[in-house]
Scaffold this active site. Sequence first.
Site, PDB file in Angstrom:
ATOM      1  CG  HIS A  67      -1.790   1.174   1.380  1.00  0.00           C
ATOM      2  ND1 HIS A  67      -3.138   1.151   1.103  1.00  0.00           N
ATOM      3  CD2 HIS A  67      -1.506   2.437   1.777  1.00  0.00           C
ATOM      4  CE1 HIS A  67      -3.634   2.348   1.315  1.00  0.00           C
ATOM      5  NE2 HIS A  67      -2.669   3.155   1.735  1.00  0.00           N
ATOM      6  CD  GLU A  68       1.761   3.376   3.717  1.00  0.00           C
ATOM      7  OE1 GLU A  68       1.947   4.514   3.251  1.00  0.00           O
ATOM      8  OE2 GLU A  68       0.706   3.056   4.302  1.00  0.00           O
ATOM      9  CG  HIS A  71       0.499   6.316  -0.609  1.00  0.00           C
ATOM     10  ND1 HIS A  71      -0.573   7.028  -1.067  1.00  0.00           N
ATOM     11  CD2 HIS A  71       0.052   5.619   0.471  1.00  0.00           C
ATOM     12  CE1 HIS A  71      -1.643   6.770  -0.309  1.00  0.00           C
ATOM     13  NE2 HIS A  71      -1.284   5.912   0.627  1.00  0.00           N
TER      14      HIS A  71
HETATM   15 ZN   LIG Z   1      -2.502   5.200   2.147  1.00  0.00          ZN
END
Ligand SMILES: [Zn+2]
Length: 157
Positions: A67-68, A71
């Site tokens: 998830h990170e 980003h």
């Molecule tokens: Zn996030």
Amino acid sequence: MDDKDLQYLVEKISLYEFGKHFQHTAMFNSRLRTTGGRYLLQSHNIEINKKYLDQLGEEELVGIIKHELCHYHLHIEGKGYQHRDRDFRELLTKVKAPRFCSMLPERKEQKRLQKTIIYRCTNCQLVYHRKRSINTEKYVCGKCRGKLKFVKELTNR
Ligand SMILES: [Zn+2]
Ligand SMILES: [Zn+2]
């Protein structure tokens, strides 16, 4: 697992799942509370909540890292890196990263034990349920402006 192991794991997942290098720093941050991890726009570093690993295991950790990294890579490439952006949602799906982090069991427990405080209007008898205690000197009944009185405190179980 320490910061060095984490760095290695993030680099590995980045290369394996995204086909790209992670060229910044990953570290555990014990001050993170409600999130599993965060990506820092300024430094491009990734911070991970170690409690998630301790309480939910490595599979959960890998999900947070993915998830990170969504980003991270999108931000670096100048694409839509925020949760609401289409680029972000598409990349999440592609690498099978979770949209949200699971709540820590510890937090679930806290939530389960939350209190409800009950007040009643001394004038119209309307009952109020509040999560936190209120100052009955200051707050009055919303309906009739009568004085509120503490009745009892419940713990949700
Ligand atoms: Zn996030
Ligand atoms: Zn009232």
